[in-house]
Design an enzyme around this catalytic site. Structure first.
Site, PDB file in Angstrom:
ATOM      1  N   GLN A 151       0.818  -1.227   0.000  1.00 41.25           N
ATOM      2  CA  GLN A 151       0.000   0.000   0.000  1.00 41.25           C
ATOM      3  C   GLN A 151       0.847   1.270   0.000  1.00 41.25           C
ATOM      4  OE1 GLN A 151      -3.233   0.542  -0.424  1.00 41.25           O
ATOM      5  NE2 GLN A 151      -3.872  -1.604  -0.438  1.00 41.25           N
ATOM      6  N   CYS A 210     -10.457  -7.871  -0.722  1.00 36.62           N
ATOM      7  CA  CYS A 210     -10.163  -9.308  -0.609  1.00 36.62           C
ATOM      8  C   CYS A 210     -11.004  -9.985   0.465  1.00 36.62           C
ATOM      9  CB  CYS A 210      -8.694  -9.527  -0.290  1.00 36.62           C
ATOM     10  SG  CYS A 210      -7.630  -8.637  -1.405  1.00 36.62           S
TER      11      CYS A 210
END
Ligand code: PLP
Length: 371
Positions: A166, A312
């Site tokens: 990220q 996810c």
């Protein structure tokens, strides 16, 4: 207007990246392992991409292994932990947690912060250890000080892996300062293509092979190289680093604007540090008062794409929100931003939420909500 505020899940491909990739799909499509001109051309392009990436993180090109994305890079790093005790946190991405067998979990507070004294106490017992701690969390945006953690690991001879999926392309990483043995990257988090990334593995560190077959990537990762993907990854990374200051500023402004607007609504809270400047600037995790209305669906109906947690873990209770004991009676929405978002999009999104949550006797239509 279609508004995309789910950039922690994936980002729009940058047209500049697309232009860099197309010749490698249409003309220079050779297999980099072939010895003829087409193959040599592909091989050279891959090595140039490797050099570009290495120079952007101040590493040696031999320390970059191309992978099929962040999950593969994390899995490969963790496979290399064999024989060592693994220390991790309950907030890691499933690409880490599901690849581990009975690790030791550090405790986290209700902001998702870890206690470095607890880590140090563990490391001081002399058991050979492998520490896996992410740089920034994809759901709540809490940022770990990986420079400090890396130094701590180094001083106790522990191996350190950080999932930087990220933050690569959003923060600068200098592997001469950062004492990590492995870091991981996924191109689609910073306007590159999906299904390609890299694993940085420090020279002299053990690397176990996850994929077996051909001798690509110096026999460390079998499989014909995704040449267009690798070119796209390098281009996206180059652009991200080139424009990093401008984009950070732009995205931080968008996030602060949304924070300021949402703060005026009753009963709103923010998870972790996500509304502060200490957090991952691309992510804002907001708890809304329960209304009985499916907030994500309502935003979707208004052409606003956001997520409840991470893409996810859709459909299951978020392990991250559970670990920080976030108030589960509230509805959590993760807004995540990119350089392509605009002030108008933020204002439109805030307006939709205002209309829904404005205080009309604490009622939304006929539904009462508690603040
Ligand atoms: N690690 C983190 C923190 C992520 O946010 C993601 C993607 O959501 C991954 C790993 C997995 O990356 P990829 O989608 O490239 O497999």
């Amino acid at each position: 207007m279609k508004i995309y505020l789910d950039n922690a899940a994936t980002t729009q491909l940058d047209p500049e990246v697309f232009s860099a990739m197309t010749p490698y799909l249409l003309e220079h499509y050779g297999n980099a392992s072939s010895h003829h001109a087409h193959g040599r051309e592909a091989k050279q392009a891959i090595e140039e991409a490797r050099n570009t990436i290495a120079s952007l993180i101040n590493a040696d090109p031999s320390e970059i292994i191309f992978t099929g994305g962040g999950t593969e890079a994390d899995n490969t790093a963790l496979l290399s932990a064999e024989g060592r005790r693994v220390i991790t946190t309950p907030l890691e991405h499933h690409a880490v947690l599901h690849a581990l067998n009975k690790p030791h979990y550090l405790s986290v507070n209700n902001k998702g912060e870890i206690d470095l004294a607890e880590l140090e106490l563990l490391l001081s017992d002399g058991v050979p250890s492998f520490v896996s701690i992410m740089h920034a969390n994809n759901e709540i945006g809490v940022v770990n000080d990986i420079e400090v953690i890396g130094k701590l690991c180094e001083s106790y001879g522990a191996i350190f892996h950080s999932d930087t999926v990220q933050t690569i392309g959003h923060y600068r990483h200098d592997l001469q300062n950062l004492k990590a043995h492995y870091i991981t990257c996924s191109a689609h988090k910073f306007h590159g293509p999906k299904g390609v990334g890299f694993l940085y593995c420090r020279k002299g560190t053990n690397l176990s092979q996850l994929l077996h077959g051909g001798s690509q990537e110096r026999k460390l990762r079998a499989g014909t190289e995704n040449i267009a993907g690798i070119i796209g990854l390098a281009k996206a990374f180059e652009i991200a680093c080139r424009d990093i200051d401008e984009h950070t500023h732009h995205i931080q402004n968008l996030k602060s604007r949304l924070v300021e607007k949402l703060e005026t609504l009753p009963g709103i809270t923010f998870n972790s540090t996500s509304a502060t400047e200490d957090s991952l600037y691309t992510v804002l995790s907001v708890n809304f008062p329960p209304t009985g209305i499916d907030l994500l669906a309502l935003l979707d109906q208004n052409n606003i794409s956001v997520s409840g947690g991470s893409a996810c873990s859709t459909g299951s209770a978020s392990h991250v929100l559970q670990a920080i004991k976030s108030d589960r009676s509230k509805d959590t929405v993760r807004f995540s931003f990119s350089k392509f978002n605009t002030v108008e999009e933020i204002d439109y999104t805030a307006d939709i939420l205002y209309n829904l949550f404005k205080v009309t006797n604490n009622k939304i239509g006929e539904v009462e909500y508690s603040v």
